[in-house]
Write an enzyme that holds these catalytic residues in place. Structure first.
Site, PDB file in Angstrom:
ATOM      1  N   HIS A   1       0.830  -1.204   0.000  1.00 27.96           N
ATOM      2  CA  HIS A   1       0.000   0.000   0.000  1.00 27.96           C
ATOM      3  C   HIS A   1       0.868   1.259   0.000  1.00 27.96           C
ATOM      4  O   HIS A   1       0.548   2.245  -0.673  1.00 27.96           O
ATOM      5  CB  HIS A   1      -0.916   0.012   1.228  1.00 27.96           C
ATOM      6  CG  HIS A   1      -2.138  -0.836   1.072  1.00 27.96           C
ATOM      7  ND1 HIS A   1      -2.071  -2.174   0.767  1.00 27.96           N
ATOM      8  CD2 HIS A   1      -3.464  -0.541   1.179  1.00 27.96           C
ATOM      9  CE1 HIS A   1      -3.303  -2.669   0.704  1.00 27.96           C
ATOM     10  NE2 HIS A   1      -4.170  -1.697   0.941  1.00 27.96           N
TER      11      HIS A   1
ATOM     12  N   HIS B   1       0.485  -3.872   9.074  1.00 23.79           N
ATOM     13  CA  HIS B   1       1.916  -4.043   8.872  1.00 23.79           C
ATOM     14  C   HIS B   1       2.650  -3.629  10.134  1.00 23.79           C
ATOM     15  O   HIS B   1       2.143  -2.849  10.948  1.00 23.79           O
ATOM     16  CB  HIS B   1       2.420  -3.175   7.709  1.00 23.79           C
ATOM     17  CG  HIS B   1       2.192  -3.764   6.357  1.00 23.79           C
ATOM     18  ND1 HIS B   1       3.042  -4.689   5.796  1.00 23.79           N
ATOM     19  CD2 HIS B   1       1.214  -3.552   5.450  1.00 23.79           C
ATOM     20  CE1 HIS B   1       2.601  -5.030   4.598  1.00 23.79           C
ATOM     21  NE2 HIS B   1       1.487  -4.352   4.364  1.00 23.79           N
TER      22      HIS B   1
ATOM     23  N   ASP C   1       7.843  -2.235   8.085  1.00 22.25           N
ATOM     24  CA  ASP C   1       7.338  -2.369   6.717  1.00 22.25           C
ATOM     25  C   ASP C   1       7.068  -1.007   6.094  1.00 22.25           C
ATOM     26  O   ASP C   1       7.290  -0.801   4.896  1.00 22.25           O
ATOM     27  CB  ASP C   1       6.039  -3.186   6.713  1.00 22.25           C
ATOM     28  CG  ASP C   1       6.199  -4.535   7.382  1.00 22.25           C
ATOM     29  OD1 ASP C   1       7.342  -4.996   7.505  1.00 22.25           O
ATOM     30  OD2 ASP C   1       5.183  -5.117   7.791  1.00 22.25           O
TER      31      ASP C   1
END
Length: 291
Positions: free
Chosen positions: A183, A224, A228
Protein backbone atom coordinates in the site's frame (compact mmCIF):
# COMPACT_ATOMS: atom_id res chain seq x y z
CA UNK A 1 -31.46 30.19 -20.25
CA UNK A 2 -27.94 31.58 -20.40
CA UNK A 3 -26.29 28.63 -18.65
CA UNK A 4 -27.95 25.88 -20.76
CA UNK A 5 -27.06 27.76 -23.93
CA UNK A 6 -23.46 28.16 -22.78
CA UNK A 7 -23.17 24.46 -21.97
CA UNK A 8 -24.75 23.50 -25.28
CA UNK A 9 -22.32 25.78 -27.11
CA UNK A 10 -19.22 24.57 -25.26
CA UNK A 11 -20.01 20.83 -25.31
CA UNK A 12 -18.90 20.31 -28.95
CA UNK A 13 -15.60 22.05 -28.15
CA UNK A 14 -14.98 19.72 -25.24
CA UNK A 15 -15.81 16.75 -27.46
CA UNK A 16 -13.38 17.94 -30.13
CA UNK A 17 -10.70 18.33 -27.48
CA UNK A 18 -11.29 14.80 -26.17
CA UNK A 19 -11.11 13.42 -29.71
CA UNK A 20 -7.91 15.34 -30.48
CA UNK A 21 -6.28 14.22 -27.24
CA UNK A 22 -7.37 10.63 -27.83
CA UNK A 23 -5.73 10.73 -31.24
CA UNK A 24 -2.44 11.89 -29.70
CA UNK A 25 -2.57 9.30 -26.92
CA UNK A 26 -3.38 6.48 -29.35
CA UNK A 27 -0.26 7.39 -31.32
CA UNK A 28 1.78 7.19 -28.12
CA UNK A 29 0.09 3.95 -27.16
CA UNK A 30 1.03 2.37 -30.47
CA UNK A 31 4.68 3.14 -29.70
CA UNK A 32 4.70 2.21 -26.01
CA UNK A 33 2.10 -0.55 -25.61
CA UNK A 34 4.77 -3.16 -24.90
CA UNK A 35 6.02 -1.24 -21.86
CA UNK A 36 2.50 -0.74 -20.55
CA UNK A 37 1.60 -4.39 -21.10
CA UNK A 38 4.79 -5.54 -19.37
CA UNK A 39 4.08 -3.25 -16.41
CA UNK A 40 0.50 -4.45 -16.09
CA UNK A 41 1.56 -8.10 -16.38
CA UNK A 42 4.12 -7.55 -13.64
CA UNK A 43 1.30 -6.42 -11.36
CA UNK A 44 -0.14 -9.91 -11.78
CA UNK A 45 3.27 -11.49 -11.07
CA UNK A 46 3.54 -9.41 -7.91
CA UNK A 47 0.11 -10.60 -6.83
CA UNK A 48 1.11 -14.18 -7.62
CA UNK A 49 4.26 -13.86 -5.50
CA UNK A 50 2.29 -12.36 -2.60
CA UNK A 51 -0.23 -15.18 -2.82
CA UNK A 52 2.56 -17.76 -2.96
CA UNK A 53 4.23 -16.55 0.22
CA UNK A 54 0.93 -17.02 2.06
CA UNK A 55 1.49 -20.79 1.74
CA UNK A 56 4.76 -20.33 3.66
CA UNK A 57 3.29 -18.12 6.37
CA UNK A 58 3.27 -19.52 9.89
CA UNK A 59 1.30 -17.55 12.49
CA UNK A 60 3.00 -16.74 15.75
CA UNK A 61 3.16 -14.14 18.50
CA UNK A 62 3.12 -10.57 17.22
CA UNK A 63 6.61 -9.10 17.27
CA UNK A 64 7.53 -6.21 19.52
CA UNK A 65 6.95 -3.02 17.57
CA UNK A 66 7.54 0.60 18.48
CA UNK A 67 4.66 1.83 16.35
CA UNK A 68 2.27 -0.56 18.08
CA UNK A 69 3.34 0.85 21.45
CA UNK A 70 2.91 4.48 20.35
CA UNK A 71 -0.25 4.27 18.24
CA UNK A 72 -3.59 3.10 19.66
CA UNK A 73 -5.01 -0.01 18.00
CA UNK A 74 -7.95 0.76 15.72
CA UNK A 75 -9.36 -2.75 15.90
CA UNK A 76 -10.99 -4.87 13.17
CA UNK A 77 -14.14 -2.73 13.13
CA UNK A 78 -12.16 0.39 12.11
CA UNK A 79 -9.58 -1.26 9.88
CA UNK A 80 -11.49 0.14 6.88
CA UNK A 81 -10.07 3.60 7.59
CA UNK A 82 -6.69 2.89 6.02
CA UNK A 83 -8.31 1.20 3.01
CA UNK A 84 -10.66 4.14 2.53
CA UNK A 85 -7.83 6.66 2.49
CA UNK A 86 -5.82 4.44 0.16
CA UNK A 87 -8.78 4.22 -2.24
CA UNK A 88 -9.10 8.02 -2.24
CA UNK A 89 -5.40 8.41 -3.08
CA UNK A 90 -5.50 5.63 -5.68
CA UNK A 91 -8.52 6.81 -7.65
CA UNK A 92 -7.64 10.50 -7.34
CA UNK A 93 -4.29 9.80 -8.95
CA UNK A 94 -5.88 7.80 -11.77
CA UNK A 95 -8.29 10.65 -12.49
CA UNK A 96 -5.42 13.15 -12.51
CA UNK A 97 -3.48 11.17 -15.12
CA UNK A 98 -6.42 11.60 -17.50
CA UNK A 99 -6.69 15.37 -16.98
CA UNK A 100 -5.20 16.20 -20.44
CA UNK A 101 -8.44 14.94 -22.00
CA UNK A 102 -10.46 17.63 -20.23
CA UNK A 103 -8.22 20.50 -19.10
CA UNK A 104 -6.54 23.14 -21.20
CA UNK A 105 -3.32 23.02 -19.17
CA UNK A 106 -1.73 19.81 -20.46
CA UNK A 107 1.60 19.21 -18.80
CA UNK A 108 1.63 15.42 -19.17
CA UNK A 109 0.82 12.69 -21.64
CA UNK A 110 -1.32 9.97 -20.05
CA UNK A 111 0.43 7.06 -21.78
CA UNK A 112 3.92 8.31 -20.93
CA UNK A 113 3.09 9.04 -17.30
CA UNK A 114 1.74 5.51 -16.84
CA UNK A 115 4.88 4.03 -18.40
CA UNK A 116 6.89 5.92 -15.78
CA UNK A 117 4.55 4.92 -12.93
CA UNK A 118 4.64 1.25 -13.86
CA UNK A 119 8.45 1.40 -13.98
CA UNK A 120 8.49 2.81 -10.42
CA UNK A 121 6.09 0.09 -9.28
CA UNK A 122 7.89 -2.79 -10.99
CA UNK A 123 11.32 -2.00 -9.54
CA UNK A 124 9.89 -1.43 -6.05
CA UNK A 125 7.88 -4.65 -6.21
CA UNK A 126 10.88 -6.69 -7.35
CA UNK A 127 12.71 -5.53 -4.23
CA UNK A 128 9.63 -6.28 -2.13
CA UNK A 129 9.31 -9.84 -3.47
CA UNK A 130 12.99 -10.51 -2.77
CA UNK A 131 12.57 -9.20 0.77
CA UNK A 132 9.43 -11.01 1.93
CA UNK A 133 10.60 -14.32 0.46
CA UNK A 134 13.89 -13.97 2.31
CA UNK A 135 12.24 -14.03 5.74
CA UNK A 136 8.61 -14.74 6.62
CA UNK A 137 7.43 -12.90 9.72
CA UNK A 138 4.27 -13.72 11.69
CA UNK A 139 1.63 -11.35 10.35
CA UNK A 140 0.28 -8.72 12.77
CA UNK A 141 -3.05 -8.42 10.95
CA UNK A 142 -6.04 -9.93 12.74
CA UNK A 143 -6.69 -12.65 10.17
CA UNK A 144 -2.99 -13.64 10.21
CA UNK A 145 -2.74 -14.33 13.94
CA UNK A 146 -2.76 -17.65 15.72
CA UNK A 147 -6.22 -19.14 15.90
CA UNK A 148 -7.43 -17.62 12.63
CA UNK A 149 -8.47 -20.05 9.90
CA UNK A 150 -7.13 -17.61 7.31
CA UNK A 151 -3.61 -17.45 8.75
CA UNK A 152 -2.46 -20.52 6.82
CA UNK A 153 -3.41 -21.76 3.40
CA UNK A 154 -3.85 -25.49 2.78
CA UNK A 155 -1.58 -26.94 0.08
CA UNK A 156 -3.02 -26.13 -3.37
CA UNK A 157 -4.75 -29.00 -5.17
CA UNK A 158 -3.84 -27.70 -8.61
CA UNK A 159 -1.65 -25.12 -10.32
CA UNK A 160 -4.77 -23.25 -11.45
CA UNK A 161 -5.65 -22.49 -7.85
CA UNK A 162 -2.27 -20.86 -7.39
CA UNK A 163 -2.29 -18.99 -10.71
CA UNK A 164 -5.75 -17.52 -10.11
CA UNK A 165 -4.44 -16.18 -6.74
CA UNK A 166 -7.96 -16.40 -5.30
CA UNK A 167 -8.70 -12.83 -6.36
CA UNK A 168 -9.97 -10.64 -4.70
CA UNK A 169 -10.22 -12.67 -1.48
CA UNK A 170 -6.54 -13.60 -1.65
CA UNK A 171 -5.48 -9.98 -2.03
CA UNK A 172 -7.57 -8.83 0.93
CA UNK A 173 -6.69 -11.65 3.30
CA UNK A 174 -3.08 -12.31 2.37
CA UNK A 175 -0.40 -13.03 4.97
CA UNK A 176 3.39 -13.19 4.90
CA UNK A 177 4.10 -10.42 2.36
CA UNK A 178 5.18 -7.91 4.96
CA UNK A 179 8.48 -6.16 4.30
CA UNK A 180 7.72 -3.81 2.81
CA UNK A 181 4.15 -2.45 2.53
CA UNK A 182 2.54 -2.67 -0.90
CA UNK A 183 0.00 0.00 0.00
CA UNK A 184 2.86 2.37 0.77
CA UNK A 185 4.55 1.53 -2.53
CA UNK A 186 1.49 2.68 -4.47
CA UNK A 187 0.91 5.67 -2.21
CA UNK A 188 4.49 6.94 -2.42
CA UNK A 189 4.79 6.29 -6.16
CA UNK A 190 1.62 8.27 -6.79
CA UNK A 191 2.64 11.13 -4.50
CA UNK A 192 6.15 11.28 -5.96
CA UNK A 193 4.76 11.31 -9.50
CA UNK A 194 2.45 14.21 -8.76
CA UNK A 195 5.28 16.00 -6.95
CA UNK A 196 7.38 15.75 -10.09
CA UNK A 197 4.79 16.29 -12.80
CA UNK A 198 1.85 17.99 -11.09
CA UNK A 199 1.21 21.72 -11.11
CA UNK A 200 -0.62 22.60 -7.89
CA UNK A 201 1.73 23.27 -4.98
CA UNK A 202 -0.97 22.91 -2.33
CA UNK A 203 -1.99 19.51 -3.72
CA UNK A 204 1.64 18.36 -3.56
CA UNK A 205 1.89 19.39 0.09
CA UNK A 206 -1.49 17.85 0.91
CA UNK A 207 -0.51 14.61 -0.84
CA UNK A 208 2.57 14.19 1.36
CA UNK A 209 0.41 14.81 4.44
CA UNK A 210 -1.97 12.09 3.25
CA UNK A 211 0.98 9.73 2.76
CA UNK A 212 2.03 10.28 6.39
CA UNK A 213 -1.54 9.73 7.61
CA UNK A 214 -1.76 6.58 5.48
CA UNK A 215 1.43 5.31 7.12
CA UNK A 216 0.04 5.86 10.61
CA UNK A 217 -3.31 4.26 9.76
CA UNK A 218 -1.62 1.14 8.38
CA UNK A 219 0.33 0.72 11.62
CA UNK A 220 -2.65 1.58 13.85
CA UNK A 221 -4.83 -0.96 12.04
CA UNK A 222 -2.03 -3.55 12.55
CA UNK A 223 -1.86 -4.42 8.88
CA UNK A 224 1.92 -4.04 8.87
CA UNK A 225 4.76 -3.65 11.31
CA UNK A 226 6.35 -0.22 11.54
CA UNK A 227 9.47 -1.52 9.76
CA UNK A 228 7.34 -2.37 6.72
CA UNK A 229 6.27 1.26 6.42
CA UNK A 230 9.69 2.76 7.24
CA UNK A 231 11.46 0.59 4.65
CA UNK A 232 8.85 1.56 2.06
CA UNK A 233 9.48 5.28 2.62
CA UNK A 234 13.19 5.21 1.85
CA UNK A 235 13.14 2.37 -0.68
CA UNK A 236 10.43 3.77 -2.94
CA UNK A 237 11.93 7.25 -2.96
CA UNK A 238 15.37 5.85 -3.77
CA UNK A 239 13.84 3.72 -6.54
CA UNK A 240 12.10 6.79 -7.97
CA UNK A 241 15.40 8.69 -7.89
CA UNK A 242 17.15 5.81 -9.67
CA UNK A 243 14.44 5.39 -12.33
CA UNK A 244 14.26 9.14 -12.98
CA UNK A 245 18.00 9.20 -13.60
CA UNK A 246 17.92 6.20 -15.94
CA UNK A 247 14.86 7.10 -18.00
CA UNK A 248 14.68 10.18 -20.25
CA UNK A 249 12.72 13.18 -19.06
CA UNK A 250 9.08 13.28 -20.10
CA UNK A 251 8.12 16.08 -22.51
CA UNK A 252 6.60 19.03 -20.65
CA UNK A 253 3.39 20.31 -22.22
CA UNK A 254 2.90 23.28 -19.90
CA UNK A 255 1.80 26.51 -21.51
CA UNK A 256 3.30 28.89 -18.95
CA UNK A 257 0.10 28.97 -16.93
CA UNK A 258 -0.79 26.43 -14.28
CA UNK A 259 -4.45 27.45 -14.12
CA UNK A 260 -6.51 24.71 -15.79
CA UNK A 261 -9.59 25.47 -17.83
CA UNK A 262 -12.23 22.80 -18.26
CA UNK A 263 -12.96 23.72 -21.86
CA UNK A 264 -10.56 24.72 -24.67
CA UNK A 265 -10.67 28.24 -26.01
CA UNK A 266 -13.07 28.67 -28.90
CA UNK A 267 -10.58 29.57 -31.64
CA UNK A 268 -9.68 27.81 -34.85
CA UNK A 269 -6.03 28.10 -33.86
CA UNK A 270 -6.58 25.73 -30.92
CA UNK A 271 -7.99 23.00 -33.14
CA UNK A 272 -5.21 23.54 -35.66
CA UNK A 273 -2.50 23.17 -33.01
CA UNK A 274 -4.07 19.99 -31.66
CA UNK A 275 -3.94 18.53 -35.17
CA UNK A 276 -0.39 19.80 -35.59
CA UNK A 277 0.62 18.14 -32.29
CA UNK A 278 -0.87 14.84 -33.44
CA UNK A 279 0.96 15.08 -36.77
CA UNK A 280 4.29 15.64 -35.01
CA UNK A 281 3.86 12.44 -33.04
CA UNK A 282 2.99 10.48 -36.16
CA UNK A 283 6.20 11.79 -37.74
CA UNK A 284 8.19 10.72 -34.68
CA UNK A 285 8.81 14.21 -33.29
CA UNK A 286 8.24 14.32 -29.52
CA UNK A 287 9.23 17.95 -29.00
CA UNK A 288 7.33 19.95 -26.40
CA UNK A 289 4.13 21.57 -27.62
CA UNK A 290 2.03 24.41 -26.37
CA UNK A 291 -1.68 25.00 -26.68
Amino acid sequence: MTMPLHVAREAPKLWRKICAETSVEVSLLSENWKYLLAGIFFQYLHGLAAHGVHYLHRPGPTLQDTGFLLLPELGPERAYMSETLFSVIFFSFILWTFNPFFFQSKRIYTVLIWCRVLAYLAVSQILRIMTFYSTQLPGPNYHCREGSKLARLPPPKSAIKVLLINFPHGAIYGCGDLIFSSHMIFTLVFVHTYQKFGTKRWIKQFAWVLAVIQSLLIIASRKHYTVDVVVAWYTVNLVAFFVDNKLPELPDRSIGSTTPQLLPLSTRDKDFRNKEEHQRFINGNSADTTD
